[in-house]
Design a protein around this motif. Structure first.
Motif, PDB file in Angstrom:
ATOM      1  N   GLU A 131       0.044  -0.773   0.289  1.00 40.04           N
ATOM      2  CA  GLU A 131       0.451   0.074  -0.559  1.00 40.04           C
ATOM      3  C   GLU A 131       0.614   1.218   0.072  1.00 40.04           C
ATOM      4  OE1 GLU A 131      -3.695   1.889   0.433  1.00 40.04           O
ATOM      5  OE2 GLU A 131      -2.861   0.122   0.121  1.00 40.04           O
ATOM      6  N   VAL A 132       1.930   1.549   0.816  1.00 36.51           N
ATOM      7  CA  VAL A 132       2.541   2.236   0.987  1.00 36.51           C
ATOM      8  C   VAL A 132       3.441   2.768  -0.666  1.00 36.51           C
ATOM      9  CG1 VAL A 132       5.270   3.298   1.881  1.00 36.51           C
ATOM     10  CG2 VAL A 132       3.262   2.411   2.960  1.00 36.51           C
ATOM     11  N   ALA A 133       3.380   1.347  -0.956  1.00 35.74           N
ATOM     12  CA  ALA A 133       4.559   2.007  -2.176  1.00 35.74           C
ATOM     13  C   ALA A 133       3.065   2.182  -2.799  1.00 35.74           C
ATOM     14  CB  ALA A 133       4.768  -0.011  -3.118  1.00 35.74           C
ATOM     15  N   ALA A 134       2.281   1.643  -3.390  1.00 36.20           N
ATOM     16  CA  ALA A 134       1.926   2.060  -4.375  1.00 36.20           C
ATOM     17  C   ALA A 134       1.408   3.135  -4.297  1.00 36.20           C
ATOM     18  CB  ALA A 134       0.087   1.193  -4.300  1.00 36.20           C
ATOM     19  N   ALA A 135       1.323   3.552  -2.981  1.00 42.22           N
ATOM     20  CA  ALA A 135       1.304   5.554  -2.623  1.00 42.22           C
ATOM     21  C   ALA A 135       2.576   6.305  -2.928  1.00 42.22           C
ATOM     22  CB  ALA A 135       1.023   5.597  -1.185  1.00 42.22           C
ATOM     23  N   ALA A 136       3.575   5.769  -3.053  1.00 42.65           N
ATOM     24  CA  ALA A 136       5.133   6.636  -3.318  1.00 42.65           C
ATOM     25  C   ALA A 136       5.109   6.467  -4.800  1.00 42.65           C
ATOM     26  CB  ALA A 136       5.909   5.481  -2.815  1.00 42.65           C
ATOM     27  N   GLY A 137       4.356   5.917  -5.680  1.00 44.04           N
ATOM     28  CA  GLY A 137       4.012   5.802  -6.996  1.00 44.04           C
ATOM     29  C   GLY A 137       4.848   5.044  -7.558  1.00 44.04           C
ATOM     30  N   ASP A 138       4.016   3.374  -6.656  1.00 43.36           N
ATOM     31  CA  ASP A 138       4.639   2.235  -7.245  1.00 43.36           C
ATOM     32  C   ASP A 138       5.908   1.868  -7.318  1.00 43.36           C
ATOM     33  OD1 ASP A 138       1.752   0.988  -7.797  1.00 43.36           O
ATOM     34  OD2 ASP A 138       2.061   2.446  -9.641  1.00 43.36           O
ATOM     35  N   GLN A 139       6.982   2.240  -6.179  1.00 43.95           N
ATOM     36  CA  GLN A 139       7.722   2.108  -5.972  1.00 43.95           C
ATOM     37  C   GLN A 139       8.320   0.331  -5.846  1.00 43.95           C
ATOM     38  OE1 GLN A 139      10.770   5.379  -4.375  1.00 43.95           O
ATOM     39  NE2 GLN A 139       8.807   6.128  -4.549  1.00 43.95           N
ATOM     40  N   LYS A 140       8.199  -0.298  -6.682  1.00 43.51           N
ATOM     41  CA  LYS A 140       8.897  -1.967  -6.308  1.00 43.51           C
ATOM     42  C   LYS A 140       9.500  -1.944  -5.222  1.00 43.51           C
ATOM     43  CE  LYS A 140      10.157  -6.088  -8.542  1.00 43.51           C
ATOM     44  NZ  LYS A 140      10.886  -6.567 -10.222  1.00 43.51           N
ATOM     45  N   HIS A 141      11.027  -1.393  -4.569  1.00 41.51           N
ATOM     46  CA  HIS A 141      11.358  -1.923  -4.033  1.00 41.51           C
ATOM     47  C   HIS A 141      11.236  -1.804  -2.823  1.00 41.51           C
ATOM     48  CE1 HIS A 141      12.490   2.181  -5.454  1.00 41.51           C
ATOM     49  NE2 HIS A 141      12.603   2.727  -4.795  1.00 41.51           N
ATOM     50  N   VAL A 142      10.453  -0.469  -2.387  1.00 41.24           N
ATOM     51  CA  VAL A 142       9.463  -0.122  -1.429  1.00 41.24           C
ATOM     52  C   VAL A 142       8.301  -1.328  -0.412  1.00 41.24           C
ATOM     53  CG1 VAL A 142       7.454   1.282  -0.735  1.00 41.24           C
ATOM     54  CG2 VAL A 142       9.272   2.305  -2.137  1.00 41.24           C
ATOM     55  N   LYS A 143       7.684  -2.066  -1.218  1.00 42.80           N
ATOM     56  CA  LYS A 143       7.434  -3.351  -1.122  1.00 42.80           C
ATOM     57  C   LYS A 143       7.943  -4.768  -0.597  1.00 42.80           C
ATOM     58  CE  LYS A 143       5.579  -5.071  -5.549  1.00 42.80           C
ATOM     59  NZ  LYS A 143       4.332  -5.175  -5.830  1.00 42.80           N
ATOM     60  N   GLU A 144       9.547  -4.872  -1.450  1.00 47.98           N
ATOM     61  CA  GLU A 144      10.528  -5.611  -1.493  1.00 47.98           C
ATOM     62  C   GLU A 144      11.391  -6.412  -0.560  1.00 47.98           C
ATOM     63  OE1 GLU A 144      11.677  -6.236  -5.791  1.00 47.98           O
ATOM     64  OE2 GLU A 144      10.081  -7.125  -6.018  1.00 47.98           O
ATOM     65  N   ALA A 145      11.733  -4.858   0.372  1.00 50.02           N
ATOM     66  CA  ALA A 145      12.996  -4.154   0.750  1.00 50.02           C
ATOM     67  C   ALA A 145      12.909  -4.990   2.452  1.00 50.02           C
ATOM     68  CB  ALA A 145      13.205  -2.798   1.494  1.00 50.02           C
ATOM     69  N   ILE A 150       6.132   8.756  -0.527  1.00 45.09           N
ATOM     70  CA  ILE A 150       5.572   8.808   0.559  1.00 45.09           C
ATOM     71  C   ILE A 150       4.793  10.268   0.989  1.00 45.09           C
ATOM     72  CG2 ILE A 150       6.375   7.487   2.398  1.00 45.09           C
ATOM     73  CD1 ILE A 150       6.460   8.896   4.167  1.00 45.09           C
ATOM     74  N   ARG A 151       5.217  11.192  -0.343  1.00 44.40           N
ATOM     75  CA  ARG A 151       4.483  12.392   0.161  1.00 44.40           C
ATOM     76  C   ARG A 151       3.897  12.892  -1.697  1.00 44.40           C
ATOM     77  NH1 ARG A 151       9.460  14.417   2.008  1.00 44.40           N
ATOM     78  NH2 ARG A 151       9.556  14.983  -0.197  1.00 44.40           N
ATOM     79  N   ARG A 152       3.479  11.856  -2.223  1.00 44.03           N
ATOM     80  CA  ARG A 152       2.250  12.092  -3.316  1.00 44.03           C
ATOM     81  C   ARG A 152       1.421  11.998  -2.807  1.00 44.03           C
ATOM     82  NH1 ARG A 152       5.176  11.308  -8.387  1.00 44.03           N
ATOM     83  NH2 ARG A 152       3.222  10.359  -9.011  1.00 44.03           N
ATOM     84  N   ASP A 153       0.725  10.651  -1.773  1.00 44.59           N
ATOM     85  CA  ASP A 153      -0.136  10.893  -1.344  1.00 44.59           C
ATOM     86  C   ASP A 153      -0.533  10.268   0.221  1.00 44.59           C
ATOM     87  OD1 ASP A 153      -2.410  10.373  -1.231  1.00 44.59           O
ATOM     88  OD2 ASP A 153      -2.186   8.575  -2.471  1.00 44.59           O
ATOM     89  N   PRO A 154       0.401  11.271   1.099  1.00 45.90           N
ATOM     90  CA  PRO A 154       0.395  11.533   2.742  1.00 45.90           C
ATOM     91  C   PRO A 154      -0.471  10.816   3.507  1.00 45.90           C
ATOM     92  CG  PRO A 154       0.696  13.920   2.058  1.00 45.90           C
ATOM     93  CD  PRO A 154       0.511  13.033   0.040  1.00 45.90           C
ATOM     94  N   GLY A 155      -1.919  11.707   3.097  1.00 44.70           N
ATOM     95  CA  GLY A 155      -3.389  11.084   2.760  1.00 44.70           C
ATOM     96  C   GLY A 155      -3.471   9.486   3.636  1.00 44.70           C
TER      97      GLY A 155
END
Length: 254
Positions: free
Chosen positions: A59-73, A137-142
């Protein structure tokens, strides 16, 4: 010069990680190091939330612009500026928390987060771990605020992913010292240095992309601050206000 400076000087942003786990003890050590950093008035305006659930990471990865490494780290930490504890202190002392009505709160909180993240990064890299900060993560902070159930006066500034590196992207060239370090007065005469730096970054990009790209620093920076920042700007201010930060409503008496 010494091991600390060696660690600082060898920083690389890592976006691919091995499957090796990072221990809870390591994470706690990193957070303790972050919280040991200097901060404004010892107000300690920082909170770190570790995202543990795989679906929450996605969910955070998607909010951050679909950054793959965010969900895989293996580890995802969210660094927040936090004036909730200051609010509790104000209530205890029977005074108003006036600072959250002024932009000063955002400057204080963001600076404290930056200082804390700097310590966290150095601590992690000293253990042989790799990191990359996640301003996205500030792309969609809400969305992040809702997911982490952040209360009033708490706002997510940046994420930090941590794991054992599965790549070595090499050192990215930095601006020449003369462009960023001025003695006595600001010296604006560094345009020629930007030309040299553009060439360095273009070569770095060509090497990293096997010739597929060769963008220059001025090109990427100009484009981001012309239009690329807009997804952030459109959502950050409303989200800040929603968390209780009035951004200049209060002004000192003349």
């Amino acid at each position: 010069m010494n091991p600390v400076i060696d660690t600082l000087s060898q920083h690389r942003s890592i976006r691919r990680f091995t499957g090796q786990a990072v221990s809870e003890e390591q994470v706690e050590t990193i957070v303790r190091a972050a919280m040991a950093q200097a901060n404004w008035i010892n107000g300690q305006q920082v909170t770190v939330v570790e995202v543990l659930d795989a679906q929450d990471k996605a969910e955070v990865a998607a909010a951050a612009g679909d950054q793959k490494h965010v969900k895989e780290a293996p580890v995802l930490l969210i660094f927040c500026m936090d004036f909730r504890r200051a609010k509790l202190a104000a209530d205890k002392q029977g005074v108003e928390l006036g600072v959250v009505e002024d932009i000063e709160a955002v400057l204080i909180g963001s600076t404290d987060v930056g200082l804390a993240m700097g310590n966290a990064i150095t601590a992690a890299e000293s253990m042989g771990l790799g990191i990359v900060p996640i301003g996205g993560i500030r792309r969609d902070p809400g969305r992040v605020i809702s997911l982490l159930e952040l209360p009033e006066f708490v706002f997510p500034i940046a994420g930090l992913v941590i794991g054992y590196p599965d790549e070595d992207p090499g050192l990215k060239p930095r601006l020449p010292l003369q462009a960023v370090y001025h003695k006595g007065r600001y010296n604006p005469s560094y345009e020629n240095l930007l030309e040299e730096y553009d060439a360095q970054i273009a070569e770095y990009t060509r090497t990293r992309s096997n010739g597929a790209a060769s963008s220059r620093w001025t090109e990427r920076t100009a484009m981001f601050y012309s239009e690329g920042y807009l997804p952030y700007a459109q959502k950050v201010t409303p989200a800040l206000k929603g968390q209780g930060f009035a951004l200049g409503a209060k002004r000192a008496e003349p």
